[in-house]
Design a protein around this motif. Sequence first.
Motif, short mmCIF file in Angstrom:
data_model
loop_
_atom_site.label_atom_id
_atom_site.label_comp_id
_atom_site.label_asym_id
_atom_site.label_seq_id
_atom_site.Cartn_x
_atom_site.Cartn_y
_atom_site.Cartn_z
N GLY A 1 6.95 2.47 -19.05
CA GLY A 1 6.08 1.56 -19.79
C GLY A 1 4.63 1.84 -19.47
N GLY A 2 3.93 0.82 -19.00
CA GLY A 2 2.51 0.97 -18.68
C GLY A 2 2.24 1.41 -17.27
N THR A 3 3.26 1.85 -16.55
CA THR A 3 3.10 2.30 -15.17
C THR A 3 3.31 3.81 -15.09
OG1 THR A 3 3.84 0.19 -14.25
CG2 THR A 3 3.94 2.11 -12.80
N HIS A 4 2.35 4.51 -14.50
CA HIS A 4 2.44 5.96 -14.32
C HIS A 4 2.32 6.28 -12.84
CE1 HIS A 4 2.03 6.11 -18.61
NE2 HIS A 4 0.75 5.81 -18.61
N GLU A 5 3.09 7.24 -12.37
CA GLU A 5 3.00 7.72 -11.00
C GLU A 5 2.92 9.23 -11.00
OE1 GLU A 5 6.23 6.39 -8.60
OE2 GLU A 5 5.84 4.25 -8.95
N GLY A 6 2.28 9.77 -9.98
CA GLY A 6 2.19 11.21 -9.86
C GLY A 6 1.31 11.62 -8.70
N TYR A 7 0.77 12.84 -8.80
CA TYR A 7 -0.04 13.39 -7.72
C TYR A 7 -1.34 13.97 -8.29
CZ TYR A 7 4.08 13.03 -4.74
OH TYR A 7 5.15 12.56 -4.04
N VAL A 8 -2.39 13.84 -7.50
CA VAL A 8 -3.68 14.44 -7.81
C VAL A 8 -3.98 15.49 -6.75
CG1 VAL A 8 -6.18 14.03 -7.88
CG2 VAL A 8 -4.62 12.41 -8.97
N ASP A 9 -4.38 16.67 -7.17
CA ASP A 9 -4.82 17.70 -6.24
C ASP A 9 -6.21 17.34 -5.71
OD1 ASP A 9 -2.53 19.20 -6.69
OD2 ASP A 9 -3.46 20.35 -8.31
N VAL A 10 -6.34 17.26 -4.39
CA VAL A 10 -7.62 17.00 -3.75
C VAL A 10 -7.85 18.06 -2.69
CG1 VAL A 10 -7.48 14.51 -4.18
CG2 VAL A 10 -6.64 15.44 -2.01
N THR A 11 -8.97 18.02 -2.04
CA THR A 11 -9.25 18.97 -0.97
C THR A 11 -8.17 18.90 0.11
OG1 THR A 11 -11.63 18.77 -1.36
CG2 THR A 11 -10.94 19.66 0.77
N ALA A 12 -7.49 20.00 0.35
CA ALA A 12 -6.51 20.18 1.42
C ALA A 12 -5.14 19.59 1.13
CB ALA A 12 -7.03 19.61 2.75
N GLY A 13 -4.88 19.17 -0.11
CA GLY A 13 -3.53 18.68 -0.39
C GLY A 13 -3.45 17.88 -1.67
N ARG A 14 -2.36 17.09 -1.78
CA ARG A 14 -2.14 16.25 -2.94
C ARG A 14 -2.05 14.80 -2.48
NH1 ARG A 14 3.14 17.46 -5.94
NH2 ARG A 14 3.91 16.92 -3.88
N VAL A 15 -2.61 13.89 -3.29
CA VAL A 15 -2.46 12.47 -3.02
C VAL A 15 -1.65 11.83 -4.14
CG1 VAL A 15 -4.57 12.31 -1.65
CG2 VAL A 15 -4.66 11.79 -4.09
N TRP A 16 -0.78 10.93 -3.74
CA TRP A 16 0.09 10.20 -4.68
C TRP A 16 -0.67 9.03 -5.27
CZ3 TRP A 16 1.46 5.09 -4.68
CH2 TRP A 16 2.54 4.71 -5.48
N PHE A 17 -0.45 8.74 -6.55
CA PHE A 17 -1.09 7.60 -7.19
C PHE A 17 -0.11 6.83 -8.05
CE2 PHE A 17 -1.35 10.79 -10.52
CZ PHE A 17 -1.12 10.06 -11.69
N ARG A 18 -0.44 5.59 -8.33
CA ARG A 18 0.29 4.76 -9.31
C ARG A 18 -0.74 3.98 -10.12
NH1 ARG A 18 4.03 0.94 -6.53
NH2 ARG A 18 5.63 2.56 -6.78
N ILE A 19 -0.61 4.02 -11.43
CA ILE A 19 -1.44 3.21 -12.32
C ILE A 19 -0.54 2.16 -12.95
CG2 ILE A 19 -2.94 3.16 -14.35
CD1 ILE A 19 -3.63 6.05 -13.85
N VAL A 20 -0.87 0.89 -12.75
CA VAL A 20 -0.15 -0.23 -13.33
C VAL A 20 -1.01 -0.81 -14.44
CG1 VAL A 20 1.00 -2.43 -12.88
CG2 VAL A 20 0.88 -0.69 -11.07
N GLY A 21 -0.40 -1.08 -15.58
CA GLY A 21 -1.16 -1.61 -16.71
C GLY A 21 -2.05 -0.56 -17.34
#
Length: 327
Positions: free
Chosen positions: A35-55
Motif C-alpha cells: 500500500g502506502g508503505t515502502h521499505e528498502g535500502y539507500v546507498d550511503v558512504t561506507a554502506g547501505r541504510v535501511w528505510f521505511r516510508i509510511v503514508g
Amino acid sequence: MLLLFLTAAAVLLALCITTGGTADRSNVTITRTDGGTHEGYVDVTAGRVWFRIVGADSAGTPLLVLHGGPGATHDYLEPLAALADERPVVFYDQLGCGNSDRPDDPALWTVERYVGEVGEVRQALGLDRVHLLGQSWGGALAVEYVLSRNPEGVESLILSAPLLDADRWVADQRANLAAFPDEMQKVVREAESTGDFDSPEYQDAMAAYYARHVCRTDPWPECLNRTFEKISLPVYLGMWGPSEFTCTGTLRTFSVTGRLDEVPVPVLFTCGEHDEAPPATMMYFQGLVPGSELKVFEGASHEHHLEETDAYLAAVREFMRQIDAAP
C-alpha cells in the motif's frame, strides 16, 4: 494482506510523486511495498541504510525521523507513523544500526559522517522539502545538519529531548544519579572505575535509572524493547562511551550551544518532566533559539513520545501544521 512486490523503477516513480521530490534512483533498492508503505535500502558512504516510508501517498510535507542512541534503531519511534495520515513519515536506521549495514570500522562513527548520511538519504528519496524530527542523539544530528550544511528545504526542527552539549548531558545524568541511594551510586562508580559493566549489581542500578529517567511505563512498550535488543554497542561505545554518565567517544567535545542562535528554521523542543534531558536544560536551549517553542510532558521522561503518545503526537502535528500553513 497480500504484499505487492513492484519493480524498483515503478516504486521509485511513486516515491518521487508522493514526496514531491526527485529521487536518485541509482542509490535506492526497494525490498517491499505494501500500500502506502515502502521499505528498502539507500546507498550511503561506507554502506547501505535501511528505510521505511509510511503514508507515501499522503500529500503533506514529509517528516524525516532521526533516531537516538547513538547506536539505537528506528523501532522505538514507530508511534510517529500515526502522523502519516497527513504526510509521509520516513524512518531509517543509521549506518551500523538496526537493519542497516554494520561495517566493522570505528573510524565511521563520527558526527560528520552521520551528518552527511542525512543529506544522502534525503537526496536518494527525493525529500526536497522536509520536517526533521530528532530524538536524543538524533536531535544533535538534526541541529548539526542544518548548521553545518545549510541545506535547502528543511521546513522545521522537532527536537525531542535532544543532546546538544555533551558536558551538559553528563552533568544532568550525574545530577539525576545523585538522587538515588548511596549504595546504587557506589555500584555505578565502581563499575566505571573497573570497567566491569556486566555485574548484576550494575545491571540492577541501570534498570532503576532507566525506569525513572528513560521510560516510566511498566512494562516497557514492545517497540522500545526491540530497540534495546538491537542496540549497536560498537556505535554507542565509539561515539558516547561506557555509560550515560561518562562520555569518552567522538561526541566528548560535541556542543552546538554557541551556535543555536544561528538555527534558521522554526524549532519545537519537547521533553519529559523526569527526562535525561531535563526541563531546565531544555528551557536554557530554547532561550538560545529565537522564536522556538517548548513542550514539557508532566510525569514523563526521555521516551515521552511513548509515555504520553497522544499528547506528543498532537503537539508535533499542530506544530507542523502551523509551519505548513505559514505564508
